[in-house]
Every structure is written in C-alpha cells, then in structure tokens.
Scaffold this motif. Structure first.
Motif, PDB file in Angstrom:
ATOM      1  N   SER A  82      12.060 -27.372  53.811  1.00 36.83           N
ATOM      2  CA  SER A  82      13.345 -28.071  53.882  1.00 36.83           C
ATOM      3  C   SER A  82      13.514 -29.039  52.719  1.00 36.83           C
ATOM      4  O   SER A  82      14.628 -29.387  52.369  1.00 36.83           O
ATOM      5  CB  SER A  82      13.531 -28.769  55.227  1.00 36.83           C
ATOM      6  OG  SER A  82      12.458 -29.590  55.525  1.00 36.83           O
ATOM      7  N   SER A  83      12.406 -29.426  52.101  1.00 35.83           N
ATOM      8  CA  SER A  83      12.535 -30.296  50.935  1.00 35.83           C
ATOM      9  C   SER A  83      13.239 -29.563  49.795  1.00 35.83           C
ATOM     10  O   SER A  83      13.785 -30.184  48.902  1.00 35.83           O
ATOM     11  CB  SER A  83      11.162 -30.793  50.483  1.00 35.83           C
ATOM     12  OG  SER A  83      10.457 -29.778  49.812  1.00 35.83           O
ATOM     13  N   ILE A  84      13.226 -28.235  49.849  1.00 33.70           N
ATOM     14  CA  ILE A  84      13.870 -27.468  48.784  1.00 33.70           C
ATOM     15  C   ILE A  84      15.386 -27.534  48.899  1.00 33.70           C
ATOM     16  O   ILE A  84      16.081 -27.599  47.899  1.00 33.70           O
ATOM     17  CB  ILE A  84      13.382 -26.005  48.803  1.00 33.70           C
ATOM     18  CG1 ILE A  84      11.930 -25.966  48.364  1.00 33.70           C
ATOM     19  CG2 ILE A  84      14.235 -25.122  47.901  1.00 33.70           C
ATOM     20  CD1 ILE A  84      11.313 -24.602  48.352  1.00 33.70           C
ATOM     21  N   PHE A  85      15.873 -27.536  50.135  1.00 37.94           N
ATOM     22  CA  PHE A  85      17.327 -27.661  50.238  1.00 37.94           C
ATOM     23  C   PHE A  85      17.734 -29.028  50.783  1.00 37.94           C
ATOM     24  O   PHE A  85      18.783 -29.199  51.354  1.00 37.94           O
ATOM     25  CB  PHE A  85      17.941 -26.524  51.055  1.00 37.94           C
ATOM     26  CG  PHE A  85      17.414 -26.384  52.445  1.00 37.94           C
ATOM     27  CD1 PHE A  85      18.014 -27.062  53.481  1.00 37.94           C
ATOM     28  CD2 PHE A  85      16.336 -25.576  52.708  1.00 37.94           C
ATOM     29  CE1 PHE A  85      17.537 -26.933  54.763  1.00 37.94           C
ATOM     30  CE2 PHE A  85      15.855 -25.437  53.986  1.00 37.94           C
ATOM     31  CZ  PHE A  85      16.458 -26.119  55.021  1.00 37.94           C
ATOM     32  N   ALA A  86      16.841 -29.977  50.610  1.00 40.95           N
ATOM     33  CA  ALA A  86      17.115 -31.321  51.099  1.00 40.95           C
ATOM     34  C   ALA A  86      18.212 -32.009  50.299  1.00 40.95           C
ATOM     35  O   ALA A  86      19.366 -31.840  50.592  1.00 40.95           O
ATOM     36  CB  ALA A  86      15.847 -32.154  51.049  1.00 40.95           C
TER      37      ALA A  86
END
Lengths: 178, 178
Positions: free
Chosen positions: A113-117
């Motif tokens: 989720s840090s990638i699309f955070a």
DNA sequence: TATAAACGTTTCTATGTCGAACCGTTCTAT
DNA sequence: ATAGAACGGTTCGACATAGAAACGTTTATA
C-alpha cells in the motif's frame, strides 16, 4: 511471497500454504480436489483459485505421504479425500505457521500500500503510531494481564465504532464480511 | 501466491511484486541493491527480505530493459541505480497493479486467519479492523473533505492517547525483528 | 596487527505455484 | 438428440523467488 507463504515442516521439508490449507480443509470434512478449488475461489471472492496443476499433484503427494487417504471414489469418478490421524498430527504442528504467515502478510501489505499511498499523511501517521505502539507492546510483553488487555480492547472498540460512525457507508459493494 | 503477487505488464510479460517495488523505490531516490534489501527488511520489520539471488539479477534485467541505469559506481564498488524516464512510464502503468494486489491480499488474509480461527474481540483483530476501515476509505474516496478528515484525526488521536495511558512505558526499546 | 562483522555482489540450484493443453463424464438447454 | 457448460482430473513447461556458496571490500574491535 514464497518466504511469506511457505515454511519448513518439522522434518525440514519445504511446504507451501496450499498444503496447510488442504489439511485444514479436509480435517473439517472430506472433499474432492475440485471441491476445495471452488471453496477457495468462493472464500476469496475470486481473488485466488489454485491452479489445477498445483492442487491435484499436491493431493497425490500428500496421499503418498500418508497425511490423507481416498475415502471413496464417488460418482463422476471423483476422489473424496479424507485426512488421516497422521495428517491431523502434522496439521497441528503446521497450523502454528498460519499465525506467522498472517503476521508477515500484514507487514507485506504495508509495503504494497505504500506504493499507492501518497498523501493522506496525518491519518496514516496516526495510524502507524498506533500500530507501532501495539507492536512494541506485544514484542516486549507477550503475556498481558487480562485486566489490561480488556482495557486495550475497550479503547480499540471505541475507536472502531467512532470511525464507523464517521465513515460513509456507501462504500459497501464488493461485499465486506468473512 | 504468485497469482496474487504477480501480474502481466502491458507487453504481456509476467512481472513479480519485486519489480514493482524496485521501480517505485528507485523513483523516490537512487539506491543500491543492498540499500533496497535493507529498506524492505526494515519496512516489514524483518518479515521479508528478498533473496540476493533474486534482487541482483532482477536489477540487472531491468537495466537491460532500460527501466533503470547505473548512476554511479560509488565506494565499495557499489552500483547506485536510478530510474529512467521509460522506467517511470512503466511504473505508472504497473502501479495500478498494486491496488489489485492489495485487494487480493486481503482476501487471502481471511483464508489464512480462518485456519487459526480466533474468536473476535482479540486485540490484533480489532486493530486489523481499524486498519481495513481506514484503507478501504482511502481506496474508495481519495479526496476526503477536510471536515471529515479532522474528525477522523481527532478519533485516532484520542485512541492513541488512551492507549499510551494504559500501556506502561517501561517497555524500553530492544530487539525488533521477528 | 589480526580478525570478525557488515557491506555489496555473483552464480547456481531448488521449489511452490501457474497456466495451458488435453481427456473423459455428467448435466442442462435448445 | 445434440451442443455446450460444468465437473473432475492429468501432465508439462514456465516463472518469481528462495537459499546457499563463494568472493571482494570496508569498518570496527580485540
């Protein structure tokens, strides 16, 4: 990944999540390979359906290892598998791995989720602070007094219900629920 | 598993999560393979550290594909990788997959936790419920009204301070890691 | 000065799962 | 009656990642 969803059994053999799932599912009730395929597909709402090329050979292998047996060869030439006593023993050990997997998966989730955070900073930060606090606590004092535990639960429950009150419930499709 | 954490790029080539992570991480800042290894280990609190045998060949491959380049060969003969313009373009497409992965992973999570059942009310479960709610919200309504946002922040702040009150602060730091 | 630990990378093999092709059986709708 | 879908299974090649062995460099320490 594999490191997250696979593990070593007591004999040092590498096992995948599917093995664990198979034994667990057959313990509950004898089933065919196809039944389990569909069961998984439905339980995950289509997110995962093991490949036939994985599940059938695996069932054969577990049978050879003595963890499961063919109960009957029912209609439509389908094999109904049943867990053996030895299989149950093995499952008992393996199922401890499920807990570890779960924990690892949750860490992995953060990574994804840090990638699309991007953004949402304040809320995310607060959330992470809560998480860190709970994790630290678990690490440092695995045995928690019931009384203290109840207090924590009460706090979290309150937080959750407060959030639910604020969050619009129009986001319901896709189905929640287990 | 693979079906959950891997995907097909626009050219139809199968890609793993690590590819996505690498590009995303290098977009933020040029790094060495080793740097990323440690970054992942720390971000996941030790739950995952990619194999060197996976990450280094993958970096090489991405370089060959033109998605990254070696910026400098710094001290200690380390290669600092940098994302290229083409890499950024590719990432833009790929990162949409991260969302899908996330959703699938959550379904998978239910499957795992069903193995160790666990009654409701557990601290971990409550925590995950809170997290799910926040993440769902972020997914479904990226643009949040300030007013609503403030409310959420207030709730979380309160939860945090309540927790801090209950949790003893004698829990000094110490080993992290699984 | 010697040694060990951390850094940084390469290469090779192993493995859990996938995906597609293929086969036969039973059900269902036309 | 026949076609097609769902059921039930086999086999095989491909692939992302793991894991171990090996090796050179730098830093810290005894």
């Amino acid at each position: 990944m594999a490191s997250i969803l696979s593990f070593l059994d007591k004999a040092g053999k590498s096992r995948g999540f599917l093995t664990l799932y198979l034994l667990n599912s057959l313990k509950e009730k004898p089933k065919s390979g196809y039944d389990i395929l569909i069961e998984i597909k439905e339980k995950t709402r289509g997110a995962w359906m093991p490949s036939k090329g994985t599940i059938y050979p695996l069932l054969k292998h577990l049978k050879k290892e003595g963890f499961i047996t063919v109960k009957t060869t029912g209609q439509r030439s389908k094999s109904i598998f049943e867990i053996t006593l030895e299989g149950e023993k093995e499952l008992l050990v393996m199922s401890k791995e499920a807990r570890k997997m779960h924990g690892k998966l949750m860490q992995f989730r953060d990574l994804i989720s840090s990638i699309f955070a991007e953004g949402q900073g304040d809320i995310a930060n607060l959330f992470f602070e809560i998480r860190d606090l709970l994790l630290d606590m678990r690490d440092s004092s695995p045995e928690l007094k019931t009384e203290k535990k109840d207090e924590l639960i009460k706090i979290l429950e309150r937080c959750l219900s407060d959030l639910k009150r604020v969050v619009p419930m129009d986001r319901l499709e896709g189905g929640r629920e287990v």
